[in-house]
Design a protein around this motif. Sequence first.
Motif, PDB file in Angstrom:
ATOM      1  N   TYR A 207       0.840  -1.196   0.000  1.00 28.70           N
ATOM      2  CA  TYR A 207       0.000   0.000   0.000  1.00 28.70           C
ATOM      3  C   TYR A 207       0.883   1.258   0.000  1.00 28.70           C
ATOM      4  CZ  TYR A 207      -3.972   2.834   1.798  1.00 28.70           C
ATOM      5  OH  TYR A 207      -4.967   3.752   1.992  1.00 28.70           O
ATOM      6  N   SER A 208       1.947   1.221   0.806  1.00 28.13           N
ATOM      7  CA  SER A 208       2.878   2.358   0.825  1.00 28.13           C
ATOM      8  C   SER A 208       3.416   2.620  -0.574  1.00 28.13           C
ATOM      9  CB  SER A 208       4.070   2.076   1.738  1.00 28.13           C
ATOM     10  OG  SER A 208       3.631   1.683   3.010  1.00 28.13           O
ATOM     11  N   ALA A 209       3.773   1.534  -1.269  1.00 29.61           N
ATOM     12  CA  ALA A 209       4.335   1.686  -2.616  1.00 29.61           C
ATOM     13  C   ALA A 209       3.344   2.414  -3.514  1.00 29.61           C
ATOM     14  CB  ALA A 209       4.666   0.321  -3.194  1.00 29.61           C
ATOM     15  N   SER A 210       2.086   2.060  -3.374  1.00 33.50           N
ATOM     16  CA  SER A 210       1.059   2.668  -4.208  1.00 33.50           C
ATOM     17  C   SER A 210       0.841   4.144  -3.836  1.00 33.50           C
ATOM     18  CB  SER A 210      -0.234   1.858  -4.037  1.00 33.50           C
ATOM     19  OG  SER A 210      -1.193   2.254  -4.940  1.00 33.50           O
ATOM     20  N   ILE A 211       0.917   4.441  -2.542  1.00 32.38           N
ATOM     21  CA  ILE A 211       0.754   5.826  -2.086  1.00 32.38           C
ATOM     22  C   ILE A 211       1.897   6.695  -2.638  1.00 32.38           C
ATOM     23  CG2 ILE A 211       0.835   7.316  -0.020  1.00 32.38           C
ATOM     24  CD1 ILE A 211      -0.489   4.778   1.424  1.00 32.38           C
ATOM     25  N   PHE A 212       3.118   6.203  -2.536  1.00 34.63           N
ATOM     26  CA  PHE A 212       4.250   6.964  -3.079  1.00 34.63           C
ATOM     27  C   PHE A 212       4.149   7.069  -4.597  1.00 34.63           C
ATOM     28  CE2 PHE A 212       5.974   6.473   1.126  1.00 34.63           C
ATOM     29  CZ  PHE A 212       6.745   7.611   1.293  1.00 34.63           C
ATOM     30  N   GLY A 213       3.710   5.979  -5.222  1.00 30.85           N
ATOM     31  CA  GLY A 213       3.576   5.987  -6.680  1.00 30.85           C
ATOM     32  C   GLY A 213       2.575   7.044  -7.137  1.00 30.85           C
ATOM     33  N   ALA A 214       1.452   7.115  -6.422  1.00 31.03           N
ATOM     34  CA  ALA A 214       0.417   8.078  -6.793  1.00 31.03           C
ATOM     35  C   ALA A 214       0.908   9.503  -6.528  1.00 31.03           C
ATOM     36  CB  ALA A 214      -0.862   7.785  -6.010  1.00 31.03           C
ATOM     37  N   ALA A 215       1.599   9.690  -5.400  1.00 37.15           N
ATOM     38  CA  ALA A 215       2.089  11.031  -5.069  1.00 37.15           C
ATOM     39  C   ALA A 215       3.080  11.517  -6.115  1.00 37.15           C
ATOM     40  CB  ALA A 215       2.762  11.007  -3.696  1.00 37.15           C
ATOM     41  N   LEU A 272      -5.444   3.059  -8.795  1.00 41.17           N
ATOM     42  CA  LEU A 272      -6.647   3.140  -9.622  1.00 41.17           C
ATOM     43  C   LEU A 272      -7.045   4.595  -9.902  1.00 41.17           C
ATOM     44  CD1 LEU A 272      -9.736   0.947  -8.822  1.00 41.17           C
ATOM     45  CD2 LEU A 272     -10.084   3.368  -9.067  1.00 41.17           C
ATOM     46  N   TYR A 273      -6.993   5.424  -8.844  1.00 45.94           N
ATOM     47  CA  TYR A 273      -7.385   6.824  -9.049  1.00 45.94           C
ATOM     48  C   TYR A 273      -6.426   7.571  -9.949  1.00 45.94           C
ATOM     49  CZ  TYR A 273     -11.357   6.469  -6.046  1.00 45.94           C
ATOM     50  OH  TYR A 273     -12.573   6.114  -5.542  1.00 45.94           O
ATOM     51  N   LYS A 274      -5.156   7.157  -9.921  1.00 46.16           N
ATOM     52  CA  LYS A 274      -4.169   7.841 -10.753  1.00 46.16           C
ATOM     53  C   LYS A 274      -3.910   7.092 -12.055  1.00 46.16           C
ATOM     54  CE  LYS A 274      -2.865  11.389  -8.210  1.00 46.16           C
ATOM     55  NZ  LYS A 274      -1.665  12.186  -8.174  1.00 46.16           N
ATOM     56  N   HIS A 275      -4.646   6.023 -12.296  1.00 48.24           N
ATOM     57  CA  HIS A 275      -4.474   5.207 -13.517  1.00 48.24           C
ATOM     58  C   HIS A 275      -3.042   4.717 -13.680  1.00 48.24           C
ATOM     59  CE1 HIS A 275      -8.309   7.049 -14.429  1.00 48.24           C
ATOM     60  NE2 HIS A 275      -7.750   8.228 -14.279  1.00 48.24           N
ATOM     61  N   ILE A 276      -2.429   4.312 -12.580  1.00 45.00           N
ATOM     62  CA  ILE A 276      -1.049   3.819 -12.672  1.00 45.00           C
ATOM     63  C   ILE A 276      -1.054   2.287 -12.651  1.00 45.00           C
ATOM     64  CG2 ILE A 276       1.241   3.796 -11.579  1.00 45.00           C
ATOM     65  CD1 ILE A 276       0.378   6.441 -10.172  1.00 45.00           C
ATOM     66  N   PRO A 277      -0.478   1.653 -13.652  1.00 48.91           N
ATOM     67  CA  PRO A 277      -0.444   0.193 -13.644  1.00 48.91           C
ATOM     68  C   PRO A 277       0.424  -0.349 -12.501  1.00 48.91           C
ATOM     69  CG  PRO A 277       0.204   1.066 -15.788  1.00 48.91           C
ATOM     70  CD  PRO A 277       0.127   2.228 -14.854  1.00 48.91           C
ATOM     71  N   ILE A 278      -0.021  -1.485 -11.945  1.00 47.07           N
ATOM     72  CA  ILE A 278       0.768  -2.186 -10.929  1.00 47.07           C
ATOM     73  C   ILE A 278       1.248  -3.485 -11.573  1.00 47.07           C
ATOM     74  CG2 ILE A 278       0.680  -3.369  -8.695  1.00 47.07           C
ATOM     75  CD1 ILE A 278      -1.682  -1.577  -7.940  1.00 47.07           C
TER      76      ILE A 278
END
Length: 463
Positions: A207-215, A272-278
């Motif tokens: 989850y942290s990875a996704s938060i940093f990715g979105a930021a 998902l909100y930032k449309h970033i692929p995981i």
Amino acid sequence: MKKILKFGGSSIANGERIKNVVSIIENALNSTHEIYVVISALQGVTDALIKIGIEVRDGRYTETSLQSILDTHADVIMQLGLDTDMDLGTIFKQLSSELAKHIPRCPGASVDFNMWNDELLSFGELLSVRILSAFLRSKQIDAELLDARKVVITDSNYGNAYVHYQKSYDRIRSYIMNRSRLQIITGFLGANEYGKGTTLGRSGSDYSASIFGAALNVDEIEIWTDVDGILTANPKFVTGPSSISELTYEEAMELAHAGATVIFPPTMIPALYKHIPIVVKNVFRPELPGTRISEDRSLQGDIAVGLSSVSHVSLIRMQGAGMVGVKGINARLFTCLADKGISVMLVSQAFSEHSTCFALKPEETDLAQMVIDDEFAEELKAKYIDSILVKHDLSLVAVVGEGMQTTPGIAGVIFEVLGRERINVEAIAQGSTMRNISFIVGDMDVKRAIQALHRRLFETVYR
Ligand code: ASP
Ligand code: MG
């Protein structure tokens, strides 16, 4: 191209594995413009810290538990040929004094304890980032650690904190703006508005990875783990499940919620909100493509994409002639459960409204039964409602796939397979999104159910 790379505890379990992770980081540095690394604690360390917390709480703590954590880290430091004097000494001292401060007080199970416990758990990640960043520096990679508690802002729900996205994104951006070195970021950790450390839930470093990715508006979030991606079924039940090449965020969330959890479900939200692929990849087989999670996967005719399951659940059924057409019964039922913090895993109600059943954790059934009996005491006395039925030793199974929404007959296929196997279905639930068809069978039948469904839905002969 900008990327986040996240490595879990098993990927950095010892010196050898850390070296492997470093070669993945080096490759990424060579091929990608900008990368950020998020890691969790070394394998087993968070579990060990949780154990220490409980020992302290119960007044059973002895130094030996801490010693084994220190030894784990010391071994890794030695295997990597790092200077044993690196600032780990200081952090071990902090950890010991943190423990020493609290041992005599024995905080007990209170908010105070939960707050302190998150402080304790943070040491797992604080130690792992120190080791990885020191090792990278020893390899001439200009890395520095980032304690995420400086930038990830959460509420004060210790142990399972809610992240304030916008505030966190702003902080992350302004912090990173002035840094040129490779950031090695602690997963799992945040802090509330008063600066008190919190944690984001077990396995929260995804989850942290996704938060940093979105930021940071990265182009891709890579979750590096020890399996080939998200699998068509739990390998405990099926030999050789295949890795699913593409999933939508919603499918990934459905699959991640149950069974062999490869990725922590909330991870999907910021991405998902930032449309970033995981992309979920295996550290031991980096050449494999893994699983790509994005909004625009091509369905390629796949009706269902995977199976997930949770075993050892219980079922409660409430039924009675007095429920038919009466408003507010479900509201009262689920409110009284929610008030006691009981989580409901699956719900099913026939349109006759004659009965409602739901699945829950076995350890919560006694309390659930008590609160329901209490809430509906009058109805039970008047026999408007029959006495509550509880069943144990059950498994939830879900068949997941966007393609099911537009494919007639998929439910027929699923239940025909189960019928042929003579497996009794206790309850069925299908949301109106039709992305997930869930049902309940006995624990003793779950393996057979999953094997039969896997053969029918995913093994090529049947395509
Ligand atoms: N170290 C934390 C845990 O074990 C976070 C993580 O591994 O993702 O839950
Ligand atoms: Mg994990």
